[in-house]
Scaffold this motif. Structure first.
Motif, PDB file in Angstrom:
ATOM      1  N   GLU A 124       0.807  -1.220   0.000  1.00 38.62           N
ATOM      2  CA  GLU A 124       0.000   0.000   0.000  1.00 38.62           C
ATOM      3  C   GLU A 124       0.837   1.265   0.000  1.00 38.62           C
ATOM      4  N   VAL A 125       2.006   1.215   0.627  1.00 37.74           N
ATOM      5  CA  VAL A 125       2.885   2.376   0.662  1.00 37.74           C
ATOM      6  C   VAL A 125       3.352   2.757  -0.745  1.00 37.74           C
ATOM      7  N   LEU A 165       0.050  -6.082  -4.072  1.00 36.40           N
ATOM      8  CA  LEU A 165       0.853  -6.490  -2.928  1.00 36.40           C
ATOM      9  C   LEU A 165       1.797  -7.591  -3.404  1.00 36.40           C
ATOM     10  N   ALA A 166       3.041  -7.558  -2.963  1.00 33.63           N
ATOM     11  CA  ALA A 166       3.976  -8.658  -3.196  1.00 33.63           C
ATOM     12  C   ALA A 166       4.757  -8.861  -1.904  1.00 33.63           C
ATOM     13  N   GLU A 197      -7.702 -11.109  -4.384  1.00 36.07           N
ATOM     14  CA  GLU A 197      -7.259 -12.297  -5.090  1.00 36.07           C
ATOM     15  C   GLU A 197      -5.774 -12.499  -4.795  1.00 36.07           C
ATOM     16  N   GLU A 198      -5.307 -13.751  -4.928  1.00 33.72           N
ATOM     17  CA  GLU A 198      -3.908 -14.048  -4.637  1.00 33.72           C
ATOM     18  C   GLU A 198      -3.308 -14.961  -5.705  1.00 33.72           C
ATOM     19  N   ILE A 199      -2.007 -14.824  -5.878  1.00 30.00           N
ATOM     20  CA  ILE A 199      -1.215 -15.748  -6.687  1.00 30.00           C
ATOM     21  C   ILE A 199      -0.013 -16.151  -5.839  1.00 30.00           C
ATOM     22  N   PRO A 223      -6.400  -6.142  -4.226  1.00 30.76           N
ATOM     23  CA  PRO A 223      -5.595  -4.930  -4.118  1.00 30.76           C
ATOM     24  C   PRO A 223      -4.563  -5.050  -2.996  1.00 30.76           C
ATOM     25  N   ALA A 224      -3.745  -4.017  -2.848  1.00 30.64           N
ATOM     26  CA  ALA A 224      -2.794  -3.954  -1.741  1.00 30.64           C
ATOM     27  C   ALA A 224      -3.574  -3.841  -0.433  1.00 30.64           C
TER      28      ALA A 224
END
Length: 177
Positions: free
Chosen positions: A26-27, A33-34, A54-56, A127-128
């Protein structure tokens, strides 16, 4: 106005507890997001679902047992998700480096380290913001031990606040493992 990208060197990023390193969050952007995750043998996040993202998962090292489907029957005992099966016959998979798992929003999923060595994966989400959930859990677990019931209530509140429904309990491993 245009924004520049950025480069994160190996080993860099903001630690979230002892097991997760924030690479993008988010920053940097509201969109992605990773995080790089490393979990000891025996760790089981438990079956859960997220209603807002959602995620990977991309496996980097070790072995990971994981799934992403609605089971025909949900059971709630610790580790029981490893025996779940979807209506289409999908079962929990054992993933090795180079494997990818996609998790749509609202889909039950889970992962655990069934191996004898630590596992490592990259988690990308949209999203983040999921890093805030991870940080809240890490902060809570870093506090001095207290009443187990109070701890579980605090974890449940963090999950509610971050739109995560826990379906089976997580099974942590000692930090020194």
């Amino acid at each position: 106005m245009t924004a520049d990208g950025f480069f994160v060197k190996p080993g860099a990023g903001r630690p979230i507890g002892h097991q997760v390193t924030l690479k993008v969050g988010e920053v940097h952007t509201p969109n992605m997001l990773a995080v790089e995750c490393r979990f000891a043998p025996g760790f089981d996040v438990g079956a859960h679902l997220h209603t807002t993202h959602e995620e990977i998962f991309y496996v980097l090292e070790g072995e990971v047992e994981l799934f992403a489907f609605e089971p025909t029957v949900r059971t709630s005992e610790p580790g029981s998700w490893t025996n779940w099966e979807s209506a289409g016959g999908d079962k929990v998979a054992r993933a090795t480096p180079g494997s990818v798992l996609y998790v749509p929003r609202g889909t039950p999923h889970g992962f655990r380290n069934p191996g004898l060595v630590p596992m490592r994966f990259l988690l990308v989400a949209t999203p983040a913001g999921h890093e805030n959930y991870q940080q809240d859990i890490a902060d809570l677990l870093a506090a001095p031990p207290g009443d187990e019931k109070a701890l579980q209530e605090a974890v449940a509140e963090i999950r509610r606040r971050h739109h995560t429904e826990q379906l089976t309990p997580a099974v942590p491993v000692p930090e020194d493992h």
